[in-house]
Scaffold this motif. Structure first.
Motif, PDB file in Angstrom:
ATOM      1  N   VAL A   1       8.654 -50.577 -10.781  1.00 29.35           N
ATOM      2  CA  VAL A   1       7.336 -50.003 -10.479  1.00 29.35           C
ATOM      3  C   VAL A   1       7.201 -49.946  -8.960  1.00 29.35           C
ATOM      4  CG1 VAL A   1       4.825 -50.312 -10.717  1.00 29.35           C
ATOM      5  CG2 VAL A   1       6.347 -51.093 -12.553  1.00 29.35           C
ATOM      6  N   TYR A   2       6.928 -48.766  -8.411  1.00 28.69           N
ATOM      7  CA  TYR A   2       6.683 -48.628  -6.967  1.00 28.69           C
ATOM      8  C   TYR A   2       5.237 -48.202  -6.768  1.00 28.69           C
ATOM      9  CZ  TYR A   2      11.762 -48.540  -6.681  1.00 28.69           C
ATOM     10  OH  TYR A   2      13.092 -48.857  -6.791  1.00 28.69           O
ATOM     11  N   ARG A   3       4.498 -49.001  -6.029  1.00 29.73           N
ATOM     12  CA  ARG A   3       3.113 -48.636  -5.755  1.00 29.73           C
ATOM     13  C   ARG A   3       3.024 -48.224  -4.288  1.00 29.73           C
ATOM     14  NH1 ARG A   3      -0.495 -53.378  -5.148  1.00 29.73           N
ATOM     15  NH2 ARG A   3       0.376 -53.067  -3.093  1.00 29.73           N
ATOM     16  N   ASP A   4       2.545 -47.026  -4.039  1.00 29.31           N
ATOM     17  CA  ASP A   4       2.585 -46.483  -2.681  1.00 29.31           C
ATOM     18  C   ASP A   4       3.980 -46.677  -2.098  1.00 29.31           C
ATOM     19  OD1 ASP A   4      -0.039 -45.868  -2.928  1.00 29.31           O
ATOM     20  OD2 ASP A   4      -0.776 -47.560  -1.751  1.00 29.31           O
ATOM     21  N   ASP A   5       4.967 -46.526  -2.917  1.00 30.77           N
ATOM     22  CA  ASP A   5       6.376 -46.588  -2.533  1.00 30.77           C
ATOM     23  C   ASP A   5       6.914 -47.991  -2.274  1.00 30.77           C
ATOM     24  OD1 ASP A   5       6.333 -43.819  -2.721  1.00 30.77           O
ATOM     25  OD2 ASP A   5       5.783 -43.597  -0.621  1.00 30.77           O
ATOM     26  N   VAL A   6       6.128 -49.007  -2.493  1.00 31.31           N
ATOM     27  CA  VAL A   6       6.612 -50.381  -2.358  1.00 31.31           C
ATOM     28  C   VAL A   6       6.862 -50.917  -3.765  1.00 31.31           C
ATOM     29  CG1 VAL A   6       6.033 -52.710  -1.574  1.00 31.31           C
ATOM     30  CG2 VAL A   6       5.219 -50.711  -0.301  1.00 31.31           C
ATOM     31  N   GLU A   7       8.013 -51.541  -3.982  1.00 33.27           N
ATOM     32  CA  GLU A   7       8.266 -52.054  -5.327  1.00 33.27           C
ATOM     33  C   GLU A   7       7.382 -53.262  -5.613  1.00 33.27           C
ATOM     34  OE1 GLU A   7      12.282 -53.002  -6.498  1.00 33.27           O
ATOM     35  OE2 GLU A   7      11.632 -53.322  -8.561  1.00 33.27           O
ATOM     36  N   VAL A   8       6.742 -53.222  -6.759  1.00 31.63           N
ATOM     37  CA  VAL A   8       5.850 -54.310  -7.153  1.00 31.63           C
ATOM     38  C   VAL A   8       6.161 -54.719  -8.588  1.00 31.63           C
ATOM     39  CG1 VAL A   8       3.952 -53.658  -5.608  1.00 31.63           C
ATOM     40  CG2 VAL A   8       4.081 -52.653  -7.893  1.00 31.63           C
ATOM     41  N   ALA A   9       5.616 -55.850  -8.960  1.00 32.67           N
ATOM     42  CA  ALA A   9       5.886 -56.347 -10.300  1.00 32.67           C
ATOM     43  C   ALA A   9       4.999 -55.675 -11.341  1.00 32.67           C
ATOM     44  CB  ALA A   9       5.654 -57.860 -10.321  1.00 32.67           C
ATOM     45  N   ALA A  10       3.793 -55.369 -10.926  1.00 35.61           N
ATOM     46  CA  ALA A  10       2.838 -54.760 -11.858  1.00 35.61           C
ATOM     47  C   ALA A  10       1.793 -54.001 -11.064  1.00 35.61           C
ATOM     48  CB  ALA A  10       2.154 -55.858 -12.690  1.00 35.61           C
ATOM     49  N   ALA A  11       1.139 -53.078 -11.710  1.00 36.18           N
ATOM     50  CA  ALA A  11       0.099 -52.308 -11.006  1.00 36.18           C
ATOM     51  C   ALA A  11      -1.007 -51.935 -11.976  1.00 36.18           C
ATOM     52  CB  ALA A  11       0.706 -51.054 -10.385  1.00 36.18           C
ATOM     53  N   ARG A  12      -2.197 -51.808 -11.390  1.00 36.50           N
ATOM     54  CA  ARG A  12      -3.343 -51.482 -12.234  1.00 36.50           C
ATOM     55  C   ARG A  12      -3.720 -50.012 -12.128  1.00 36.50           C
ATOM     56  NH1 ARG A  12      -7.034 -56.696 -10.930  1.00 36.50           N
ATOM     57  NH2 ARG A  12      -6.411 -56.339  -8.790  1.00 36.50           N
ATOM     58  N   GLY A  13      -4.795 -49.660 -12.818  1.00 35.07           N
ATOM     59  CA  GLY A  13      -5.255 -48.278 -12.826  1.00 35.07           C
ATOM     60  C   GLY A  13      -5.690 -47.806 -11.453  1.00 35.07           C
ATOM     61  N   GLY A  14      -5.590 -46.507 -11.218  1.00 38.96           N
ATOM     62  CA  GLY A  14      -6.059 -45.927  -9.967  1.00 38.96           C
ATOM     63  C   GLY A  14      -5.028 -45.922  -8.866  1.00 38.96           C
ATOM     64  N   GLU A  15      -3.822 -46.363  -9.173  1.00 34.14           N
ATOM     65  CA  GLU A  15      -2.792 -46.445  -8.133  1.00 34.14           C
ATOM     66  C   GLU A  15      -1.865 -45.232  -8.187  1.00 34.14           C
ATOM     67  OE1 GLU A  15      -2.677 -48.715  -5.929  1.00 34.14           O
ATOM     68  OE2 GLU A  15      -3.670 -50.491  -6.722  1.00 34.14           O
ATOM     69  N   ASN A  16      -1.323 -44.891  -7.030  1.00 32.49           N
ATOM     70  CA  ASN A  16      -0.270 -43.884  -6.993  1.00 32.49           C
ATOM     71  C   ASN A  16       1.044 -44.583  -7.263  1.00 32.49           C
ATOM     72  OD1 ASN A  16      -1.761 -41.526  -6.174  1.00 32.49           O
ATOM     73  ND2 ASN A  16      -2.160 -42.708  -4.316  1.00 32.49           N
ATOM     74  N   LEU A  17       1.676 -44.212  -8.309  1.00 32.06           N
ATOM     75  CA  LEU A  17       2.870 -44.951  -8.714  1.00 32.06           C
ATOM     76  C   LEU A  17       4.091 -44.057  -8.826  1.00 32.06           C
ATOM     77  CD1 LEU A  17       1.408 -47.094 -11.656  1.00 32.06           C
ATOM     78  CD2 LEU A  17       1.647 -47.750  -9.257  1.00 32.06           C
ATOM     79  N   ARG A  18       5.226 -44.722  -8.667  1.00 29.86           N
ATOM     80  CA  ARG A  18       6.492 -44.133  -9.090  1.00 29.86           C
ATOM     81  C   ARG A  18       7.073 -45.133 -10.065  1.00 29.86           C
ATOM     82  NH1 ARG A  18       9.223 -40.919  -4.642  1.00 29.86           N
ATOM     83  NH2 ARG A  18       7.497 -40.455  -3.277  1.00 29.86           N
ATOM     84  N   LEU A  19       7.460 -44.671 -11.211  1.00 29.94           N
ATOM     85  CA  LEU A  19       8.067 -45.565 -12.187  1.00 29.94           C
ATOM     86  C   LEU A  19       9.496 -45.119 -12.424  1.00 29.94           C
ATOM     87  CD1 LEU A  19       5.219 -45.773 -14.883  1.00 29.94           C
ATOM     88  CD2 LEU A  19       5.552 -47.227 -12.876  1.00 29.94           C
ATOM     89  N   ARG A  20      10.414 -46.092 -12.346  1.00 33.05           N
ATOM     90  CA  ARG A  20      11.793 -45.762 -12.731  1.00 33.05           C
ATOM     91  C   ARG A  20      11.899 -46.031 -14.226  1.00 33.05           C
ATOM     92  NH1 ARG A  20      14.837 -48.302  -9.145  1.00 33.05           N
ATOM     93  NH2 ARG A  20      15.383 -46.441  -7.990  1.00 33.05           N
ATOM     94  N   LEU A  21      12.362 -45.045 -14.951  1.00 33.96           N
ATOM     95  CA  LEU A  21      12.396 -45.148 -16.405  1.00 33.96           C
ATOM     96  C   LEU A  21      13.818 -45.175 -16.922  1.00 33.96           C
ATOM     97  CD1 LEU A  21       9.683 -42.482 -17.329  1.00 33.96           C
ATOM     98  CD2 LEU A  21       9.359 -44.946 -16.975  1.00 33.96           C
ATOM     99  N   ALA A  22      14.061 -46.055 -17.867  1.00 32.27           N
ATOM    100  CA  ALA A  22      15.339 -46.050 -18.569  1.00 32.27           C
ATOM    101  C   ALA A  22      15.089 -45.463 -19.949  1.00 32.27           C
ATOM    102  CB  ALA A  22      15.873 -47.470 -18.676  1.00 32.27           C
ATOM    103  N   GLY A  23      16.039 -44.701 -20.439  1.00 31.57           N
ATOM    104  CA  GLY A  23      15.918 -44.181 -21.807  1.00 31.57           C
ATOM    105  C   GLY A  23      15.469 -42.738 -21.877  1.00 31.57           C
ATOM    106  N   VAL A  24      15.301 -42.112 -20.737  1.00 28.48           N
ATOM    107  CA  VAL A  24      14.878 -40.714 -20.773  1.00 28.48           C
ATOM    108  C   VAL A  24      15.627 -39.938 -19.700  1.00 28.48           C
ATOM    109  CG1 VAL A  24      12.913 -41.005 -19.182  1.00 28.48           C
ATOM    110  CG2 VAL A  24      12.849 -39.176 -20.879  1.00 28.48           C
ATOM    111  N   ASP A  25      15.998 -38.735 -20.061  1.00 29.80           N
ATOM    112  CA  ASP A  25      16.683 -37.878 -19.108  1.00 29.80           C
ATOM    113  C   ASP A  25      15.652 -37.191 -18.236  1.00 29.80           C
ATOM    114  OD1 ASP A  25      19.407 -37.968 -19.193  1.00 29.80           O
ATOM    115  OD2 ASP A  25      19.549 -35.779 -19.531  1.00 29.80           O
TER     116      ASP A  25
END
Ligand code: GTP
Ligand code: MG
Length: 629
Positions: A472-496
């Protein structure tokens, strides 16, 4: 009776079997993405994806995604129009007027969809603790790994599996876990995050103000500013150098106009902010919509320069359209920044700001903003400023320039905005704005509801592809968890990568987002096109809902609502200004929510030939269609 249930059954199968949705982006392949602006990271280090402490390559290390603009790979294009679309937009825009809009909006006062916007939407504090520094220092330098808790530490324990088959005990355990995480996130840093969209007429000074904010908060250094001064001068656009911080592509710099929504981060010791710098030009309203759709707060920038306020505010001016769209898109609070107070056309003797001009603008705008559904006492804050000189942004304007202003600065007003509430226990929802490949599939978007943690098992809807969140990257910083309203990037496994597209929604497995091919909506019709002046069943338009852009058709006009008496009457067709309940259908399943459940995924605009013809909210979804089927 209608065929609500029957059709719902019919489409359930279609939805689950659906894979890639080539038709979804048919209209405008790049449209559902809004312009993230990574090119700007060179100037504002805080935007740059940071090193992470997990060993995983950060987004920065990834090859830039291809967004169909090979000439500028660093800047993913949002709503990039084909030549044909652009021409038709230009033609439509040229004939655009808002004649019915104000009347209609006033009439809508009682039934305005935004009035129902629940106050429970709240971006909560971040998981990562960016050091609590004073405002000027807070945004300096890129976020570091030290600022973010390691993915395995503190806030995020081993994620609990969550599935549709979970029983009550599973749900209760998960809720308890989420409460605990929420508390830990609050303890880690209770600064909330706000997405601010800068809107307003072309040339009002939105990008200049955005650039100045970054400069004032340490995101841009003196040398870069000097470089821009030179570049702007070479292009005969001397005064645009501050705007160059936000306007990063050649076209924007050459023309002095923002095209794509720019994005930047800054922080004060009270809050963390993401700036979304929308284009003011009427040709780029779809981009503005995409930016505003992600915002919690709007800064409506008004040029006080003689004649400029008037042009922006007249019918067809973007001051009007932006204010209306922002309200519809859920921007509940508006800071009206009366900019260019330093301009020679209005400046008084001794370089003093004109109180008269300021008051004139406030008095002119207030009734209109009220008609948009903003409560002047609670929802609107006016202030004078100069984005170019940086006056009344972070520090109060010097008394020798303006002795009459007793109110706050832009920063103090933003810091003072009451937090919006978001329920941490709500099922997770994130509308995908963009995606690319980097050790898995990375999806970008704004989380609208619930908490997400590394390891969470989610669905990508509407295709219902099961995925696991590997970072989970919040504002481009990797974090353990994030709540609603955040700009996120999520790295996903299991999907192309090609199984995800802009407009898809990532969601909880136990309570997936509803996917439908039709829904009932309350619509406010604005100005219809001259050659399509009748709104009736069969009307085709383009639906903009969260990050999705999709062709749609009005399949039923159910009733017309009299805005004054609230009386409902059957209607076969209506004209500009009407308020109706109608059914909208799309060809393939899309993810939407009822407005009263997740407003961000339940409000939309309808556009036709480049003009916004209606604003609406989803009021009813097919009942028998089980969410996620
Ligand atoms: P679009 O992106 O095209 O919608 O415009 P914008 O609102 O981003 O405006 P931008 O920041 O590009 O500024 C337009 C022009 O206004 C530039 O020449 C700026 O220098 C000028 N300008 C912006 N802010 C101020 C201000 O506070 N004072 C004065 N005098 N000029 C300003
Ligand atoms: Mg701009």
């Amino acid at each position: 009776m209608d065929d609500w249930e029957d059709r719902a059954d019919g489409q359930a199968g279609a939805s689950s079997s659906q894979q890639q949705r080539p038709g979804m982006l048919r209209l405008n392949p790049s449209a559902p993405t809004f312009s993230f602006n990574p090119g700007a990271s060179t100037f504002a280090p805080s935007w740059a994806p940071p090193p992470t402490n997990s060993g995983a390559a950060p987004a920065a290390a990834a090859p830039e995604p291809s967004y169909g603009q090979p000439a500028e790979p660093a800047r993913p294009a949002a709503f990039v129009l084909s030549d044909e679309e652009r021409r038709s937009l230009q033609a439509a825009a040229a004939s655009s007027s808002n004649t019915e809009v104000e009347k209609a909006t006033a009439a809508m006062a009682d039934v305005h969809m935004a009035d129902a916007a629940p106050a429970r939407v709240k971006p909560l504090a971040e998981a990562a603790s960016a050091p609590a520094q004073s405002a000027p220092a807070a945004a300096k330098g890129p976020p570091t790994a030290a600022a973010a808790p390691p993915a395995s530490s503190g806030a995020a324990p081993a994620p609990m599996d969550e599935d549709e088959e979970d029983d009550e005990a599973d749900h209760a355990a998960r809720e308890a876990e989420l409460r605990r995480i929420n508390e830990e996130l609050s303890k880690a840093d209770d600064r909330e995050h706000l997405n601010i969209v800068f809107i307003g007429h072309v040339d009002a000074g939105k990008s200049t103000t955005g650039g100045q904010i970054l400069y004032l908060t340490g995101g841009v250094d003196e040398r870069t500013i000097q470089k821009y001064e030179k570049e702007a001068k070479d292009k005969n656009r001397e005064s645009w150098y501050m705007a160059y911080i936000m306007d990063t592509n050649e076209e924007e710099r050459a023309k002095g106009k923002t095209v794509e929504v720019g994005r930047a981060h800054f922080a004060t010791d009270k809050k963390r902010y993401t700036i979304l710098d929308a284009p003011g030009h009427k040709n780029y309203v779809p981009n503005m919509i995409a930016g505003a759709a992600q915002a919690d707060v709007g800064v409506l920038v008004i040029a006080a320069r003689k004649g400029e306020f008037e042009t922006g505010f007249e019918r067809g001016g973007q001051t009007r359209e932006h204010a209306q769209l922002a309200r519809t898109l859920g921007v509940a609070k508006l800071i009206v920044a009366v900019n260019k107070m330093d301009d020679p056309s209005i400046i008084q003797e001794g370089g003093k700001w004109s109180q008269e001009r300021y008051n004139e603008i406030v008095a002119g705008l207030t009734p209109f903003l009220k008609s948009c559904g903003y409560n002047p006492k609670k929802d609107i804050i006016f202030l004078p400023m100069s984005g170019l000189l940086g006056h009344n942004l972070s520090d109060p304007v010097p008394k020798n320039i303006c002795c009459w202003w007793k109110g706050g600065t832009l920063f103090s007003e933003l810091d003072g905005i009451q937090p919006l509430e978001r329920d941490p226990l709500a099922p997770f929802r994130m509308s995908v704005i963009d995606k690319y490949k980097d050790m898995g599939t990375i999806v970008m978007g704004k989380s609208e509801a619930g908490i997400v943690r590394k390891g969470d098992r989610l669905y990508v809807m509407p295709n219902k592809v099961p995925v696991t969140v590997s970072a989970v990257y919040r504002d481009d910083v990797e974090v353990a968890a994030a709540r609603g309203g955040e700009n996120l990037r999520l790295r996903l496994a299991g999907v192309d990568e090609d199984e995800v597209a802009g407009g898809f929604v990532l969601c909880s497995r136990s309570k997936p987002v509803p996917c439908v091919t039709y829904f009932d909506t309350q619509l406010q019709i604005l100005d219809l096109l001259e050659h399509k002046a009748i709104f009736t069943a069969g009307y085709k338009a383009v639906l903009h809902i969260h990050s999705l852009v999709e062709e749609c058709e009005i399949t039923k006009l159910l009733v017309q609502i009299d805005p004054k008496t609230r009386e409902r009457n059957k209607a076969k067709f209506v004209k500009s200004g009407a308020v109706v309940i109608a059914r909208i259908a799309v060809e393939k399943p899309i993810c939407v929510e009822q407005f009263d459940v997740v407003p961000q995924l339940g409000r939309f605009t309808l556009r036709d030939e480049g003009r916004t013809i209606a604003i609406g909210k989803v009021i009813k979804l097919p009942k028998t269609l089980k969410a996620g089927d």
